[in-house]
Scaffold this motif. Structure first.
Motif, short mmCIF file in Angstrom:
data_model
loop_
_atom_site.label_atom_id
_atom_site.label_comp_id
_atom_site.label_asym_id
_atom_site.label_seq_id
_atom_site.Cartn_x
_atom_site.Cartn_y
_atom_site.Cartn_z
N ALA A 66 15.91 23.85 -17.16
CA ALA A 66 15.30 24.89 -17.99
C ALA A 66 15.71 24.72 -19.45
O ALA A 66 14.88 24.89 -20.36
N ALA A 67 16.96 24.36 -19.70
CA ALA A 67 17.43 24.14 -21.07
C ALA A 67 16.69 22.97 -21.72
O ALA A 67 16.30 23.04 -22.89
N THR A 78 5.94 25.65 -28.78
CA THR A 78 5.48 26.59 -27.75
C THR A 78 6.66 27.05 -26.91
O THR A 78 6.77 26.70 -25.73
N PRO A 79 7.56 27.86 -27.50
CA PRO A 79 8.74 28.31 -26.74
C PRO A 79 8.33 29.17 -25.54
O PRO A 79 7.39 29.95 -25.61
N ARG A 80 9.04 28.99 -24.45
CA ARG A 80 8.79 29.72 -23.21
C ARG A 80 10.12 30.07 -22.57
O ARG A 80 11.15 29.50 -22.89
N GLU A 98 0.94 22.86 -18.65
CA GLU A 98 0.35 24.10 -19.16
C GLU A 98 0.63 24.31 -20.65
O GLU A 98 -0.06 25.10 -21.30
N ASN A 99 1.62 23.62 -21.20
CA ASN A 99 2.06 23.91 -22.56
C ASN A 99 1.98 22.75 -23.54
O ASN A 99 2.24 22.95 -24.73
N ILE A 100 1.64 21.57 -23.08
CA ILE A 100 1.54 20.40 -23.94
C ILE A 100 0.09 19.95 -23.99
O ILE A 100 -0.56 19.79 -22.96
#
Length: 181
Positions: A66-67, A78-80, A98-100
């Protein structure tokens, strides 16, 4: 994935890691089904570091994977809350997809030498290491890799031979991506 070498198709593969390994062995290139470059042998700087990566530490709520995802997605703008997404059953590949904007690549089985191409393209690479931990490869030079280690919350240099052995011992498990053109 298509491998080209010496002006002709040298291989066709369903898995990106197989294509990169094939291209590495024949000094070729890999393109996807829409002819976007995925990997090129020899197209790599002698040294580079992604200085914009901020170290992110693992803690009670955020494991090392996660880190690494947090640091990578923050770098991409796109911080999540990746610890939450992982706890909900999403995989690192799914979170990145989903984020790139681009193509996320499972490059498990590729060598560190092949992976350094992505770092040269200013793309950090997630690597799984022993004890089911993850690190983020953010640079290299002639003698070292530069790694963000969430377990220490630092970015440091590790000798190239030691890094190669470390990743091999851990199964050469890498996740990278190619940004959309």
């Amino acid at each position: 994935f298509y491998v080209y070498a010496k002006g002709e198709i040298a291989g066709i593969h369903e898995k990106e890691a197989e294509a990169v390994n094939d291209a590495f062995s024949v000094a070729g290139v890999v393109v996807n089904d829409v002819q976007e470059y995925i990997w090129q042998r020899g197209d790599r700087d002698m040294r580079t570091q992604i200085n914009e990566i901020e170290p992110v530490a693992a803690d009670e709520e955020r494991n090392s994977l996660a880190a690494c995802l947090d640091a990578l997605l923050l770098y991409e703008g796109t911080p999540r809350n990746d610890a939450y997404l992982l706890s909900q059953g999403q995989t690192a590949m799914q979170i990145l997809e989903e984020n790139i904007e681009g193509q996320v690549l499972d490059l498990s089985g590729c060598s560190l030498s092949a992976i350094l191409y992505y770092i040269s393209q200013k793309t950090p690479v997630i690597a799984r290491v022993e004890n089911n931990q993850s690190v983020l490869i953010v640079g290299y030079d002639e003698k070292n890799t530069i790694v963000m280690d969430p377990m220490t919350g630092t970015i440091y240099r590790k000798g190239m031979n030691d890094s190669t052995e470390w990743f091999e011992r851990s199964g050469n498990k890498f996740i990278a991506y190619v940004k959309a053109e």
